[in-house]
Design an enzyme around this catalytic site. Sequence first.
Site, PDB file in Angstrom:
ATOM      1  N   ASP A 132     -29.564  10.429 -11.063  1.00 26.43           N
ATOM      2  CA  ASP A 132     -30.830   9.903 -11.578  1.00 26.43           C
ATOM      3  C   ASP A 132     -31.546   9.292 -10.370  1.00 26.43           C
ATOM      4  OD1 ASP A 132     -32.030   9.384 -14.477  1.00 26.43           O
ATOM      5  OD2 ASP A 132     -32.503   7.621 -13.295  1.00 26.43           O
TER       6      ASP A 132
ATOM      7  N   LYS B 238     -27.101   6.456 -20.512  1.00 25.50           N
ATOM      8  CA  LYS B 238     -27.701   6.202 -19.186  1.00 25.50           C
ATOM      9  C   LYS B 238     -26.958   5.057 -18.536  1.00 25.50           C
ATOM     10  CE  LYS B 238     -31.479   7.725 -17.538  1.00 25.50           C
ATOM     11  NZ  LYS B 238     -31.719   9.056 -17.158  1.00 25.50           N
TER      12      LYS B 238
HETATM   13  N1  GLU Z   1     -30.929  11.851 -14.938  1.00 26.06           N
HETATM   14  C1  GLU Z   1     -31.427  13.085 -15.484  1.00 26.06           C
HETATM   15  C2  GLU Z   1     -32.306  12.794 -16.689  1.00 26.06           C
HETATM   16  O1  GLU Z   1     -32.832  11.715 -16.837  1.00 26.06           O
HETATM   17  C3  GLU Z   1     -30.318  14.091 -15.767  1.00 26.06           C
HETATM   18  C4  GLU Z   1     -29.304  13.696 -16.770  1.00 26.06           C
HETATM   19  C5  GLU Z   1     -28.105  14.635 -16.869  1.00 26.06           C
HETATM   20  O2  GLU Z   1     -28.112  15.676 -16.229  1.00 26.06           O
HETATM   21  O3  GLU Z   1     -27.189  14.294 -17.596  1.00 26.06           O
HETATM   22  O4  GLU Z   1     -32.591  13.667 -17.469  1.00 26.06           O
END
Ligand code: GLU
Length: 471
Positions: free
Chosen positions: A148, A106
Amino acid sequence: MSGTISFSKQVNRFFDNAAALTDHDPSLLAQIRECNFVCRFSFPVERDNGSIEVISAWRAEHSNHKLPTKGGIRFSPDVNEDEVCALAALMTHKCAIVNVPFGGAKGGVRIDRRNYSDRELERITRRFTFELYRKNFIGPGCDVPAPDFGTGAKEMSWIADTYQSLNNGELNALACVTGKPVELGGIRGRTEATGLGVFYGVREACGIAEDMTKLGLSTGIEGKTVVIQGFGNVGFHTAKFFHEHGAKVIAIAEYDGSIFNPNGLNIPALDLHRQETGSITNYPGSKMMGKSESALELACDILIPAALENVITKENAPRIKAKIIGEAANGPTTAEADEILNKMGVLIIPDAFLNAGGVTVSYFEWLKDLSHVRFGRLEKRFEEYSFRRLLTAVEGVTEKRFTEEMLKVLSQGADEHDLVRSGLEETMSTAYVEIRETKCKLDGKADLRTSAFVNSINKIALCYGDMGIFP
Ligand code: GLU
């Protein structure tokens, strides 16, 4: 923050509850629990008025048991290292729970995007991408960001373009980030993926008569009352799919006000109102809720927190009247609130499963970018001709004649959008069945969250075993 323990500690508490129900070596469990890498970045960005601002940002790679690591980049003034590490851990478990072959990561940039122009946001995004590249924290085979909270397709296209210019000629460069616009290597169906995944996940839970009877509910989605906190990309699409399938979305809470209609809000009309006025407030088909009233505490069948973490705490948990909580956000329920709600008999469908639709379709986008071909491009016409031949054969034996309209509908081959939705539905349904099976095997010792974590730990442990580490 819940005011008591940090977000990371809360995620670790969920992990520990599950780990205690497995028989893995404690050192292996410690390895699975820890965040493997975290990098803090500070970089200067020129504002439109010529001044220089130093921006703080982070990227955490929680687990490298599978590569690449995967997870979004958020833009929020509340971003900090603990939050990024906690969210990266959730990504690891999320991917394992829905059988997406990635480790968890993240990223976060500590800005309130409303205070920056588009050009400034572009400079921030491109410079952060450059810093990630310098530290080997981005690449199709090592770490792949995505949208996100506070980011979307536009930011992803800046990331892709910056990475591509730094890697001239790298064949798979576009697979360095997902959630891109379709014209730039994105995939159809990614924008609504998280909301649709939430819908599929809740529908799966609501389809099990035994579990619904315990809650005093009938099976199915139709007629169920739903409250949604947050009307961003995830909240909006979740509301849209529930509305389309006959649920009554009776309230929506946003940062600038909450609206309510006991007969159900018309979601497409509300969306138009929001596009015209910039806010859901004062939507004519609703009543505004008072400042002291909390939509989270309304009586309803399904409550969907779809914004940020730690909104259901030990303070408000006892006043929650929903029978089901579907966690569309990451970490909306604190560990303490989770215990209280479980005792109250609320069915919590956990984030690490329920909001995995985004990363699932990101996985499909990554596969598309690596294969350099749109899903369905090769087989769509072939399928259509096969169906046509079959229908002609049926006409031959039954003497029935299909109209051209019927033939068109019955012989339609699957395009990329159809295949993405099919893959997402299959992923969410299979994972829910796996989680519930574990819950049944654990015979009252675990809720859905703990069962989901048990599945994740077992799958990750198997990977370490296969690598010859901790056999
Ligand atoms: N930000 C989204 C999550 O928390 C998607 C993450 C992604 O697609 O890699 O799941």
